[in-house]
Design a protein around this motif. Structure first.
Motif, PDB file in Angstrom:
ATOM      1  N   GLY A 372       0.816  -1.214   0.000  1.00  0.00           N
ATOM      2  CA  GLY A 372       0.000   0.000   0.000  1.00  0.00           C
ATOM      3  C   GLY A 372       0.848   1.261   0.000  1.00  0.00           C
ATOM      4  N   CYS A 373       1.929   1.253   0.796  1.00  0.00           N
ATOM      5  CA  CYS A 373       2.822   2.426   0.842  1.00  0.00           C
ATOM      6  C   CYS A 373       3.480   2.671  -0.504  1.00  0.00           C
ATOM      7  CB  CYS A 373       3.883   2.223   1.919  1.00  0.00           C
ATOM      8  SG  CYS A 373       3.264   2.306   3.616  1.00  0.00           S
ATOM      9  N   PHE A 374       4.006   1.619  -1.106  1.00  0.00           N
ATOM     10  CA  PHE A 374       4.713   1.787  -2.374  1.00  0.00           C
ATOM     11  C   PHE A 374       3.772   2.243  -3.486  1.00  0.00           C
ATOM     12  CE2 PHE A 374       8.174  -1.431  -1.021  1.00  0.00           C
ATOM     13  CZ  PHE A 374       8.835  -0.418  -0.358  1.00  0.00           C
ATOM     14  N   PHE A 375       2.554   1.715  -3.496  1.00  0.00           N
ATOM     15  CA  PHE A 375       1.608   2.169  -4.509  1.00  0.00           C
ATOM     16  C   PHE A 375       1.239   3.636  -4.269  1.00  0.00           C
ATOM     17  CE2 PHE A 375       0.801  -2.206  -5.898  1.00  0.00           C
ATOM     18  CZ  PHE A 375       0.593  -1.992  -7.249  1.00  0.00           C
ATOM     19  N   GLY A 376       1.108   4.011  -3.013  1.00  0.00           N
ATOM     20  CA  GLY A 376       0.840   5.418  -2.721  1.00  0.00           C
ATOM     21  C   GLY A 376       1.978   6.320  -3.159  1.00  0.00           C
ATOM     22  N   PHE A 377       3.222   5.901  -2.876  1.00  0.00           N
ATOM     23  CA  PHE A 377       4.388   6.669  -3.312  1.00  0.00           C
ATOM     24  C   PHE A 377       4.441   6.766  -4.837  1.00  0.00           C
ATOM     25  CE2 PHE A 377       6.728   5.159   0.734  1.00  0.00           C
ATOM     26  CZ  PHE A 377       6.065   6.133   1.480  1.00  0.00           C
ATOM     27  N   SER A 378       4.118   5.664  -5.511  1.00  0.00           N
ATOM     28  CA  SER A 378       4.159   5.664  -6.975  1.00  0.00           C
ATOM     29  C   SER A 378       3.155   6.650  -7.550  1.00  0.00           C
ATOM     30  CB  SER A 378       3.888   4.250  -7.508  1.00  0.00           C
ATOM     31  OG  SER A 378       4.872   3.337  -7.067  1.00  0.00           O
TER      32      SER A 378
END
Length: 770
Positions: A372-378
């Motif tokens: 979830g964090c990485f998709f948000g950062f992306s």
């Protein structure tokens, strides 16, 4: 969770058809329930019906049951239960000699006689018991067949262990051979070990713990005979390039050389064979237990619905049947574990059990959190890139063309990789949802296969790194302090490639080392084709590479751009004006298809499968199409255009037909599902028709890039090429799901749930009967 769902989740996917059809029997019970409810709601029954007892009475009854005499944990009071009168009997179960193939123990089939068929609604219950008998006979027959199969496999493993132990003695030449007196004493303590293994269960050739204890007390042991070495040969090993080359030149000596390498190779093969055999035994044990539980559950439901007491009689028959009484599997499991711990784990039982019984993979919540964090950062980085481009009007700047010709191909490589990971994550999700055993098909070590969340974690992590590099690159380009086209700016993509490469080959146990090693091994097999024996993961990876041609060309651009120093001035003139680069440009596109041609030839030689010749011809036609299209894009000309269009059309038709008919198993004329196949995993047939249409459209979209139809006034040429290459990756993702679905159904049709491991030794004809 209800038992029906739990029952389905615990099934061996490849044996699903052999389990008791719990859902079907529940449907029959539901029909009986509907009939009884209709009877109770009739006017006559409503007059005579009594109100249900109040809840307090039921609660009092439960409390009073706590004061009854304890009946014990065993059945010591079971014989004191009152016997039922014959008038209360509902069914009679008997074993009969069948006329059909539904056979139980000793060629018998079990038949239930329903004694209340004359009652109202009895015909529905009669249908239920016929279905129940059919399912039980099916289960018993399958179980008995599989038990006979594992007994034969156990005997074969025993013979293999005879040869391995004899080879160990021959190579190691132990000096602590027991003197004749000690051997005689050992024989006196346990004389039966000197005789040939004629017990009812195999693997008794391996001394068990009790026997070893007796022998140790006698200060001696029985040395295995070396006579077996005169009657066995080592099976040829063609799984390595050296073994393949030796086999081709007929110089492979199948006789023993009596060296430690032979012992090590034979031991490794037998170790893997024991692991797979133990897994099959565990599957059989679980199969028997689940089906016994299912019959118990369904009969209890029948008693509850009909208010009868038929379960005792039927379950007694189940308890007395081969399914319950047979103990071959349990004894074989015990013997295999003892043998494995002794001969392959140096007596370390904890280590042996960890190998034979791997722990179930546990889902980690932190993976979901980081995904979830990485998709948000992306998403945030993508918004930042779009905002930066729009605010500074970079699409209309003078450096737009130069940026698209140099920097864009460098970063698009990672975009293709991330998209492929996302498609694979979707494949894993739907394979898991529809019980496609992808872990077994690919041959992953149990517990190491990546779930869709782990794949998403890797894809989203790579996405964050790539987008962060793109943002940094833009900022460094536009910041006057860093100066335009500074070398440090141009080196960011190369640094990113190096980081990803180092993570891939990292030897430490981080970032899913087992999966990275598995990927590298398969990649090496593809590079060395056809020297290695071709397995499904090898040609599956090669097929993925055929959809990543543009990524391979981008890697070629990396070598040219940084190797020839063009990055210092952000100019790709050296690459674009080099004839060597143009030749390599064609070769790079051909390599994945040539790998598949060589793999098909190897599979044709190994398996004598004529369809592999046609498959090789399909890939060769694609190679011809790729070469002609590349030549046309470089030299132009009406003649080359006609040749490129013709070869591309033939290759596209050939490949599309192979995708749908051979790889997916669809377009069957006489199928129960029109133009599909008899068995489908997905609930809706329309999905298959849509997938076939999409496969055709996306193949045509990929073909147009090399026919020079890629000019658009609103898009740069490289951007359009990237879009079409992405469509090919999406097509490959769709292909992956249906390809593995078809492979899974083939395994189901053959009840193939464990891998077949080649054994190291082969005996002379007739020696086993001596």
């Amino acid at each position: 969770m209800k038992f029906g769902k739990e029952f389905a989740s615990q099934m061996v996917p490849e044996w699903r058809e052999a389990y008791m059809n719990y859902t079907y029997l529940k449907i029959l019970l539901k029909q009986i329930l509907i009939f009884h409810r209709g009877q109770t709601r009739s006017p006559a029954n409503q007059v005579n019906s009594r109100p249900a007892p109040p809840a307090k009475a039921a609660s009092l009854k439960r409390r009073m049951s706590l004061f009854r005499a304890f009946s014990g944990l065993t059945s010591r009071y079971g014989n004191n239960s009152p016997k039922k009168d014959k008038e209360d009997e509902v069914i009679l179960v008997s074993a009969m000699q069948p006329a059909d193939e539904e056979q139980g123990e000793d060629g018998q089939s079990y038949q239930t006689i329903f004694l209340r068929s004359s009652e109202e609604g009895g015909d529905l219950e009669l249908v239920f018991f016929r279905g129940l008998d059919h399912e039980f006979n099916k289960v018993v027959h399958f179980y008995k067949t599989k038990v006979e199969e594992v007994v034969k496999q156990a005997e074969e493993l025993s013979e293999q262990m005879d040869a391995l132990i004899a080879l160990r003695i021959k190579v190691n030449n132990p000096v602590n051979r027991p003197p004749p007196a000690a051997a005689a004493a050992a024989a006196a303590v346990s004389p039966f070990i000197n005789e040939t293994n004629t017990g009812s269960y195999p693997l008794e050739v391996i001394h068990e713990e009790q026997q070893e204890k007796r022998l140790n007390d006698a200060k001696g042991y029985k040395m295995a005979s070396l006579e077996v070495l005169n009657h066995v040969k080592i099976n040829p090993t063609t799984e390595t390039p050296l073994g393949t080359v030796k086999n081709v030149f007929k110089s492979l000596n199948l006789d023993f050389h009596f060296n430690k390498n032979e012992v090590r190779d034979a031991q490794e093969k037998l170790k893997q064979a024991f692991i797979e055999f133990h897994e099959k035994l565990r599957f059989l044990k679980n199969y028997a237990f689940l089906n016994q539980l299912a019959f118990s559950k369904i009969m209890k439901k029948y008693d509850k619905i009909t208010s009868r007491n038929a379960s005792d009689a039927y379950l007694k028959m189940v308890d007395e049947s081969y399914l319950t009484q047979s103990d071959e599997v349990a004894k074989l499991i015990e013997r295999v574990e003892l043998a494995f711990v002794k001969h392959f784990c140096n007596g370390n039982r904890h280590q042996g059990m960890d190998i034979l019984r791997p722990k179930a993979k546990r889902e980690k919540h932190r993976i979901t959190f980081f995904v979830g964090c990485f998709f948000g950062f992306s998403l945030a980085l993508m918004v930042a890139i779009i905002a930066s481009v729009h605010a500074r009007d970079l699409l209309k700047s003078e450096g737009r063309t130069q940026y698209m010709n140099t920097i864009f191909p460098l970063y698009s490589l990672f975009g293709f990789l991330v998209l492929h990971m996302l498609m694979y994550a979707g494949n894993v999700y739907f394979w898991t949802r529809y019980r496609v055993n992808y872990s077994f098909i690919f041959g992953f070590k149990p517990g190491t296969e990546l779930g869709f969340k782990e794949v998403l974690l890797l894809g989203s992590g790579l996405s964050v790194l790539t987008l962060a590099a793109v943002v940094s690159n833009l900022e460094m380009d536009l910041d006057p302090k860093t100066q335009s086209y500074k070398a440090l700016t141009e080196l960011l993509p190369l640094v990113l490639v190096i980081v990803v490469f180092l993570i891939t080959i990292c030897p430490f146990d981080i970032f899913y080392r087992a999966n990275r090693y598995f990927l590298l091994v398969c990649l090496w097999h593809c590079i060395c084709a056809p020297l290695y024996l071709v397995t499904l993961p090898d040609f599956f990876l090669a097929d993925q590479l055929t959809s990543q041609v543009q990524s391979l060309r981008n890697l070629q651009f990396y070598v040219c751009y940084y190797g020839w120093g063009d990055f210092k001035k952000r100019n790709a003139e050296t690459c674009n004006n080099s004839e060597v680069y143009d030749v390599i440009f064609i070769v790079i596109a051909v390599l994945p298809y040539w790998t598949r041609v060589l793999q098909c030839i190897r599979r044709l030689i190994d398996g004598r499968d004529s369809t592999q010749a046609m498959n090789a011809l399909k890939y060769f036609s694609t190679i011809v199409a790729v070469v002609t299209r590349a030549l046309y894009s470089q030299k132009k000309g009406i003649t080359l255009k006609i040749i490129a269009a013709s070869t591309s059309g033939v290759a596209t038709i050939f490949s599309t037909y192979w995708d749908i008919v051979m790889d997916w198993g669809l377009l069957c004329r006489n199928s129960e599902n029109p133009w599909l196949r008899d068995k489908l995993i997905l609930p809706s047939r329309s999905i298959y028709y849509i997938a076939m249409v999409l496969n055709v459209i996306l193949r045509l979209a990929w073909m147009q890039t090399v026919l020079d139809f890629h000019e658009a006034p609103f898009l740069h040429r490289n951007a359009l090429i990237a879009i079409v290459a992405s469509l090919e990756i999406i097509r490959r993702g769709l292909w992956n799901f249906f390809r593995l679905e078809n492979e899974h159904l083939n395994n189901v049709g053959k009840f193939r749930a464990v891998k077949s491991v080649p054994l190291p030794f082969s005996y002379e004809d007739g020696y086993k009967n001596l």
